[in-house]
Design an enzyme around this catalytic site. Structure first.
Site, PDB file in Angstrom:
ATOM      1  N   PHE A 251       0.822  -1.134   0.107  1.00  0.00           N
ATOM      2  CA  PHE A 251      -0.050  -0.039  -0.028  1.00  0.00           C
ATOM      3  C   PHE A 251       1.049   1.242  -0.169  1.00  0.00           C
ATOM      4  O   PHE A 251       1.829   1.139   0.690  1.00  0.00           O
ATOM      5  CB  PHE A 251      -0.810  -0.004   1.133  1.00  0.00           C
ATOM      6  CG  PHE A 251      -1.671   1.130   1.171  1.00  0.00           C
ATOM      7  CD1 PHE A 251      -3.065   1.104   0.163  1.00  0.00           C
ATOM      8  CD2 PHE A 251      -1.707   2.475   1.981  1.00  0.00           C
ATOM      9  CE1 PHE A 251      -3.871   2.391   0.047  1.00  0.00           C
ATOM     10  CE2 PHE A 251      -2.374   3.314   1.631  1.00  0.00           C
ATOM     11  CZ  PHE A 251      -3.580   3.392   0.774  1.00  0.00           C
ATOM     12  N   THR A 252       0.488   2.494  -0.695  1.00  0.00           N
ATOM     13  CA  THR A 252       1.433   3.454  -0.848  1.00  0.00           C
ATOM     14  C   THR A 252       1.937   4.086   0.270  1.00  0.00           C
ATOM     15  O   THR A 252       3.092   3.855   0.319  1.00  0.00           O
ATOM     16  CB  THR A 252       0.498   4.480  -1.536  1.00  0.00           C
ATOM     17  OG1 THR A 252      -0.682   4.774  -0.781  1.00  0.00           O
ATOM     18  CG2 THR A 252       0.050   4.244  -3.122  1.00  0.00           C
TER      19      THR A 252
ATOM     20  N   ASP B  49      -2.154  -4.827   8.917  1.00  0.00           N
ATOM     21  CA  ASP B  49      -2.714  -3.638   8.278  1.00  0.00           C
ATOM     22  C   ASP B  49      -4.000  -4.093   8.411  1.00  0.00           C
ATOM     23  O   ASP B  49      -4.785  -4.525   7.533  1.00  0.00           O
ATOM     24  CB  ASP B  49      -2.244  -3.212   7.083  1.00  0.00           C
ATOM     25  CG  ASP B  49      -2.949  -2.236   6.492  1.00  0.00           C
ATOM     26  OD1 ASP B  49      -3.797  -1.387   7.219  1.00  0.00           O
ATOM     27  OD2 ASP B  49      -2.145  -1.391   5.560  1.00  0.00           O
TER      28      ASP B  49
ATOM     29  N   PHE C 230      -0.872  12.090 -10.798  1.00  0.00           N
ATOM     30  CA  PHE C 230      -2.380  11.748 -10.978  1.00  0.00           C
ATOM     31  C   PHE C 230      -3.088  12.743 -10.094  1.00  0.00           C
ATOM     32  O   PHE C 230      -4.142  13.323 -10.292  1.00  0.00           O
ATOM     33  CB  PHE C 230      -2.769  10.446 -10.660  1.00  0.00           C
ATOM     34  CG  PHE C 230      -2.371   9.959  -9.051  1.00  0.00           C
ATOM     35  CD1 PHE C 230      -1.146   9.556  -8.611  1.00  0.00           C
ATOM     36  CD2 PHE C 230      -3.308  10.069  -7.929  1.00  0.00           C
ATOM     37  CE1 PHE C 230      -0.892   9.226  -7.614  1.00  0.00           C
ATOM     38  CE2 PHE C 230      -2.900   9.724  -6.765  1.00  0.00           C
ATOM     39  CZ  PHE C 230      -1.715   9.261  -6.456  1.00  0.00           C
TER      40      PHE C 230
HETATM   41  C1  LIG Z   1      -5.899   4.373   3.924  1.00  0.00           C
HETATM   42  C2  LIG Z   1      -4.826   3.148   4.118  1.00  0.00           C
HETATM   43  C3  LIG Z   1      -3.612   3.249   4.946  1.00  0.00           C
HETATM   44  C4  LIG Z   1      -3.337   4.621   5.384  1.00  0.00           C
HETATM   45  O1  LIG Z   1      -4.139   5.332   6.343  1.00  0.00           O
HETATM   46  P1  LIG Z   1      -4.365   6.699   6.201  1.00  0.00           P
HETATM   47  O2  LIG Z   1      -5.248   6.849   7.331  1.00  0.00           O
HETATM   48  O3  LIG Z   1      -4.888   7.118   4.788  1.00  0.00           O
HETATM   49  O4  LIG Z   1      -3.175   7.453   6.640  1.00  0.00           O
HETATM   50  C5  LIG Z   1      -3.031   2.175   5.163  1.00  0.00           C
HETATM   51  N1  LIG Z   1      -3.059   1.056   4.608  1.00  0.00           N
HETATM   52  C6  LIG Z   1      -4.495   0.512   3.952  1.00  0.00           C
HETATM   53  C7  LIG Z   1      -4.715  -0.718   3.423  1.00  0.00           C
HETATM   54  C8  LIG Z   1      -5.229   2.002   3.628  1.00  0.00           C
HETATM   55  O5  LIG Z   1      -6.416   1.611   3.049  1.00  0.00           O
END
Ligand SMILES: *Cc1c(COP(=O)(O)O)cnc(C)c1O
Length: 461
Positions: free
Chosen positions: A129-130, A220, A453
């Site tokens: 994830f980014t 996560d 983007f």
């Molecule tokens: C949104 C997200 C994050 C990061 O959370 P933020 O609240 O946007 O900082 C981490 N992991 C996953 C899978 C997410 O969807």
């Protein structure tokens, strides 16, 4: 008689008490807004949007109970009652021992990565994830993708595309040694794979494997309840279990977690880090004051922590998840009836339309997904997001990445829109599909250096 009622409709386990009025626009107004936004849906003003499917992050509707809890927030700098309420909800429903609040998910990722990752470490995970990967890299680690191959194949209908390929993990362990692996990073209902679940059987096998090698699993858990819903629906032995029980079991197979409460937990802002290890907790308590705030508020107001405590409980209700994922499935099936090409199986938080198949006459350099997102906005004021060549950006040598997947993401906020809104979305997409052959592509006229983007601008070819 019985057959007729086998597949009865779901309906939302709530009713409306307050509504937000939306601006209704004409096609000319939308064309003007779209031109001003350079044909980029990220640059539209939300005021000009009718149905906003840009993201499911922080866009949830809170319940009357959450709003009541909001009013009881204890805004003390230290030792807030609201912290203890949130801690108790996390301990009770997820089972983790120690809790550190953070302003959102990435705040927790930053702290955890700094504690557990040493320079040169490897961090295997079920797709990146980014923000998660970025914090792992900033801490000196290297992310390695160990998700099963099916996850990267838009055509595969495998029911658990979030699963780990244990052979890929074993290869990394043999190559680098277990001591070089900081932890295995496991996302539930993998966002980047389109909201696809990991099975309990796979997680159990992973726990067995990591136990024998002394490796942690960090969870996560941003969409853990949506993952539990799919386990209940699809995995043998779980049909009669409650989502609440399944979520608890998932968490029990891991050693700690980071959470963006802006998704599953039904709030607009917030997150936390949780761990079962006292030493990790100690270090996190030291670090959180540097980046977020004192360990009993971590960048959140007391009222935010109260709303999270209630939201966690509501997210584990079986009726809630059935309606949540049911709404996404409803939209997906409706699109399929219109012949619109979508990624399958339908995921937990949105529908992904295959723009390459939708607009086969456009080359990838003519930005099919960007074009399609713009056309759908023009048709009905529905805002979606590009996930294709624009999002993929450029390589270090300046060449464009050409990703296999060229998608438009329709992300559904929780408890926000009705089934009639879903009809409007599907019908609008179908209208655009009808005139697809006449649609021309775009050319990029402004390209920012980073994460293009968000702010790139385009013009019609
Ligand atoms: C949104 C997200 C994050 C990061 O959370 P933020 O609240 O946007 O900082 C981490 N992991 C996953 C899978 C997410 O969807």
């Amino acid at each position: 008689m019985t057959k007729k009622f086998n597949n009865r409709s779901w309906a939302e386990p709530y009713k409306m008490k307050m509504v937000e009025l939306l601006k209704m626009t004409t096609k000319n107004q939308r064309l003007k807004a779209l031109k001003e936004a350079g044909f980029n849906t990220f640059l539209l003003k939300s005021e000009d949007v009718y149905i906003d499917l840009l993201t499911d992050s922080g866009t949830n509707s809170m319940s009357d109970r959450q709003w009541s809890a909001f009013m009881t927030g204890d805004e003390a700098y230290a030792g807030s009652k609201s912290y203890y309420n949130m801690e108790k909800a996390i301990q009770t429903f997820y089972g983790y021992k120690y809790v550190i609040p953070t302003h959102q998910g990435r705040g927790a990722e930053n702290i955890l990565s700094q504690i557990l990752i040493k320079k040169g470490d490897i961090v295997p995970g079920n797709m990146y994830f980014t923000t998660t990967r970025l914090h792992q890299e900033l801490a000196g680690g290297k992310f390695e993708d160990i998700i099963i191959d099916e996850a990267h194949d838009a055509k595969s209908e495998f029911p658990f595309k979030g699963n780990v390929d244990l052979n890929k993990l074993d290869y990394l362990v043999k190559k680098h040694g277990a001591s070089k692996i900081s932890y295995v990073s496991i996302a539930t209902n993998v966002n980047m794979a389109g909201g696809q679940p990991i099975s309990m059987a796979n997680l159990k096998a992973l726990r067995e494997y990591t136990k024998t090698h002394g490796i942690r699993i960090i969870h996560d858990m941003t969409r853990v309840a949506e993952n539990a819903y799919f386990i209940q629906q699809r995995e043998e032995g779980y049909a009669n279990k409650k989502i609440k029980e399944i979520v608890f079991e998932i968490c029990s197979l891991t050693d700690g977690a980071t959470m963006s409460a802006k998704k599953d937990a039904l709030v607009n802002i917030g997150g936390f880090l949780a761990t079962n290890e006292w030493d990790v907790f100690e270090e996190a308590r030291n670090l959180v004051v540097v980046y977020e705030g004192l360990h009993t508020y971590g960048g959140l107001a007391g009222r935010d922590m109260e709303a999270i405590a209630v939201g966690i409980k509501e997210s584990l209700d079986d009726h809630h998840q059935r309606a949540r994922v049911g709404q996404v499935e409803y939209l997906g099936k409706k699109m399929e009836e219109f012949g619109i090409p979508i990624v399958k199986p339908i995921g937990g938080h949105g529908i992904f339309v295959d723009a390459k198949a939708f607009l086969p006459h456009l080359t990838q350099d003519q930005f099919p997904a960007q074009t399609l997102a713009a056309e759908i906005y023009l048709d009905s004021g529905v805002r979606t997001m590009e996930r294709g060549i624009v999002s993929a950006g450029r390589k270090a040598n300046g060449e464009n990445y050409y990703p296999d997947l060229e998608l438009v993401r329709f992300t559904i906020p929780r408890r926000v829109y009705t089934q009639a809104h879903m009809d409007v979305i599907a019908e609008s997409t179908a209208m655009v599909y009808d005139r697809r052959k006449k649609i021309k592509g775009l050319t990029m006229i402004y390209e920012p250096k980073y994460l293009r983007f968000f702010q790139a601008r385009f013009d019609k070819l």
